[in-house]
Design a protein around this motif. Sequence first.
Motif, PDB file in Angstrom:
ATOM      1  N   ARG A   1      40.954  40.660  32.627  1.00 32.24           N
ATOM      2  CA  ARG A   1      39.539  40.970  32.475  1.00 32.24           C
ATOM      3  C   ARG A   1      39.215  42.249  33.224  1.00 32.24           C
ATOM      4  O   ARG A   1      39.654  42.449  34.348  1.00 32.24           O
ATOM      5  CB  ARG A   1      38.682  39.859  33.062  1.00 32.24           C
ATOM      6  CG  ARG A   1      38.502  38.702  32.173  1.00 32.24           C
ATOM      7  CD  ARG A   1      37.633  37.717  32.896  1.00 32.24           C
ATOM      8  NE  ARG A   1      36.936  36.909  31.925  1.00 32.24           N
ATOM      9  CZ  ARG A   1      36.070  35.979  32.234  1.00 32.24           C
ATOM     10  NH1 ARG A   1      35.776  35.747  33.488  1.00 32.24           N
ATOM     11  NH2 ARG A   1      35.487  35.285  31.301  1.00 32.24           N
ATOM     12  N   HIS A   2      38.439  43.097  32.605  1.00 34.71           N
ATOM     13  CA  HIS A   2      37.992  44.357  33.199  1.00 34.71           C
ATOM     14  C   HIS A   2      39.169  45.257  33.577  1.00 34.71           C
ATOM     15  O   HIS A   2      39.124  45.978  34.577  1.00 34.71           O
ATOM     16  CB  HIS A   2      37.059  44.102  34.381  1.00 34.71           C
ATOM     17  CG  HIS A   2      35.971  43.127  34.046  1.00 34.71           C
ATOM     18  ND1 HIS A   2      35.072  43.361  33.017  1.00 34.71           N
ATOM     19  CD2 HIS A   2      35.663  41.911  34.561  1.00 34.71           C
ATOM     20  CE1 HIS A   2      34.253  42.322  32.931  1.00 34.71           C
ATOM     21  NE2 HIS A   2      34.589  41.439  33.837  1.00 34.71           N
ATOM     22  N   LEU A  43      30.741  43.526  37.550  1.00 30.07           N
ATOM     23  CA  LEU A  43      31.053  42.781  36.323  1.00 30.07           C
ATOM     24  C   LEU A  43      31.672  41.422  36.634  1.00 30.07           C
ATOM     25  O   LEU A  43      31.404  40.439  35.932  1.00 30.07           O
ATOM     26  CB  LEU A  43      31.970  43.603  35.423  1.00 30.07           C
ATOM     27  CG  LEU A  43      31.318  44.842  34.806  1.00 30.07           C
ATOM     28  CD1 LEU A  43      32.335  45.631  33.999  1.00 30.07           C
ATOM     29  CD2 LEU A  43      30.113  44.471  33.953  1.00 30.07           C
ATOM     30  N   ARG A  44      32.473  41.344  37.671  1.00 32.79           N
ATOM     31  CA  ARG A  44      33.040  40.046  38.070  1.00 32.79           C
ATOM     32  C   ARG A  44      31.943  39.103  38.556  1.00 32.79           C
ATOM     33  O   ARG A  44      31.979  37.906  38.288  1.00 32.79           O
ATOM     34  CB  ARG A  44      34.113  40.236  39.131  1.00 32.79           C
ATOM     35  CG  ARG A  44      35.284  41.039  38.555  1.00 32.79           C
ATOM     36  CD  ARG A  44      36.650  40.712  39.026  1.00 32.79           C
ATOM     37  NE  ARG A  44      36.919  39.328  39.229  1.00 32.79           N
ATOM     38  CZ  ARG A  44      37.574  38.859  40.291  1.00 32.79           C
ATOM     39  NH1 ARG A  44      37.990  39.670  41.230  1.00 32.79           N
ATOM     40  NH2 ARG A  44      37.810  37.578  40.406  1.00 32.79           N
ATOM     41  N   ASP A  96      30.213  37.875  35.402  1.00 27.93           N
ATOM     42  CA  ASP A  96      31.033  36.839  34.769  1.00 27.93           C
ATOM     43  C   ASP A  96      30.873  35.501  35.483  1.00 27.93           C
ATOM     44  O   ASP A  96      30.651  34.468  34.841  1.00 27.93           O
ATOM     45  CB  ASP A  96      32.515  37.230  34.787  1.00 27.93           C
ATOM     46  CG  ASP A  96      32.861  38.375  33.859  1.00 27.93           C
ATOM     47  OD1 ASP A  96      32.111  38.622  32.897  1.00 27.93           O
ATOM     48  OD2 ASP A  96      33.898  39.027  34.110  1.00 27.93           O
ATOM     49  N   ASP A 100      34.435  48.407  28.174  1.00 37.16           N
ATOM     50  CA  ASP A 100      34.583  47.164  28.938  1.00 37.16           C
ATOM     51  C   ASP A 100      33.225  46.516  29.190  1.00 37.16           C
ATOM     52  O   ASP A 100      33.077  45.295  29.070  1.00 37.16           O
ATOM     53  CB  ASP A 100      35.300  47.454  30.254  1.00 37.16           C
ATOM     54  CG  ASP A 100      35.688  46.191  30.990  1.00 37.16           C
ATOM     55  OD1 ASP A 100      34.783  45.515  31.530  1.00 37.16           O
ATOM     56  OD2 ASP A 100      36.891  45.879  31.036  1.00 37.16           O
ATOM     57  N   GLN A 143      32.030  45.022  26.020  1.00 36.23           N
ATOM     58  CA  GLN A 143      32.788  43.798  25.764  1.00 36.23           C
ATOM     59  C   GLN A 143      32.247  42.641  26.605  1.00 36.23           C
ATOM     60  O   GLN A 143      32.154  41.515  26.134  1.00 36.23           O
ATOM     61  CB  GLN A 143      34.280  44.009  26.053  1.00 36.23           C
ATOM     62  CG  GLN A 143      35.133  42.767  25.875  1.00 36.23           C
ATOM     63  CD  GLN A 143      35.075  42.191  24.480  1.00 36.23           C
ATOM     64  OE1 GLN A 143      35.023  42.905  23.496  1.00 36.23           O
ATOM     65  NE2 GLN A 143      35.067  40.869  24.393  1.00 36.23           N
ATOM     66  N   THR A 144      31.869  42.932  27.829  1.00 35.77           N
ATOM     67  CA  THR A 144      31.296  41.898  28.693  1.00 35.77           C
ATOM     68  C   THR A 144      30.001  41.367  28.090  1.00 35.77           C
ATOM     69  O   THR A 144      29.779  40.149  28.049  1.00 35.77           O
ATOM     70  CB  THR A 144      31.035  42.466  30.108  1.00 35.77           C
ATOM     71  OG1 THR A 144      32.289  42.874  30.667  1.00 35.77           O
ATOM     72  CG2 THR A 144      30.368  41.447  31.011  1.00 35.77           C
ATOM     73  N   HIS A 157      29.413  37.368  26.358  1.00 35.72           N
ATOM     74  CA  HIS A 157      28.433  36.416  26.880  1.00 35.72           C
ATOM     75  C   HIS A 157      27.199  36.275  26.003  1.00 35.72           C
ATOM     76  O   HIS A 157      26.266  35.573  26.363  1.00 35.72           O
ATOM     77  CB  HIS A 157      28.011  36.826  28.294  1.00 35.72           C
ATOM     78  CG  HIS A 157      29.119  36.751  29.288  1.00 35.72           C
ATOM     79  ND1 HIS A 157      29.695  35.557  29.674  1.00 35.72           N
ATOM     80  CD2 HIS A 157      29.776  37.722  29.966  1.00 35.72           C
ATOM     81  CE1 HIS A 157      30.646  35.803  30.557  1.00 35.72           C
ATOM     82  NE2 HIS A 157      30.718  37.103  30.741  1.00 35.72           N
TER      83      HIS A 157
END
Length: 142
Positions: A18-19, A46-47, A50, A124, A127-128, A132
């Motif tokens: 991821r990422h 971003l983490r 998530d 990225d 995509q995140t 979601h």
Amino acid sequence: MGETAPEGRLLMSDQKLRHAAFFEAVASAEQDSPDWRAATAGMVTLRLVDAWLENGEISKDGWSVRHVRSAIDEMPEGSSTRSLLLSVVSGVKGSKADISALMKPLMAFAQALEFEAKWPLAADVYQTILAHTHPFEHGEDT
């Protein structure tokens, strides 16, 4: 496409990191350089997103808002993405877990990365958002 995962999970359902674009940007930049700090701040933000969206809350021992803010604060004052990342973190902190609260600041962050020609990082972030977003819940009413 990623799957709902326990906190701390770094892999997507097809075993991709991821990422990965952010990890690569961090690895390729000189440590403590402005690019390194910006990529690090984007990655941990971003983490955090998530973890918040997948768990419904931010854990005390996971990616805390305080740690992410600290990484963002290390970015240069004039950075075009610094305030955008702070907006994302404010959205996480100020509401229940829902991508709608983060849609505008995440889109603005991705667009700022595009303007800086950081295509893999922008992709990225998009995509995140897509990972979601549920079309029946977040689609426009017609």
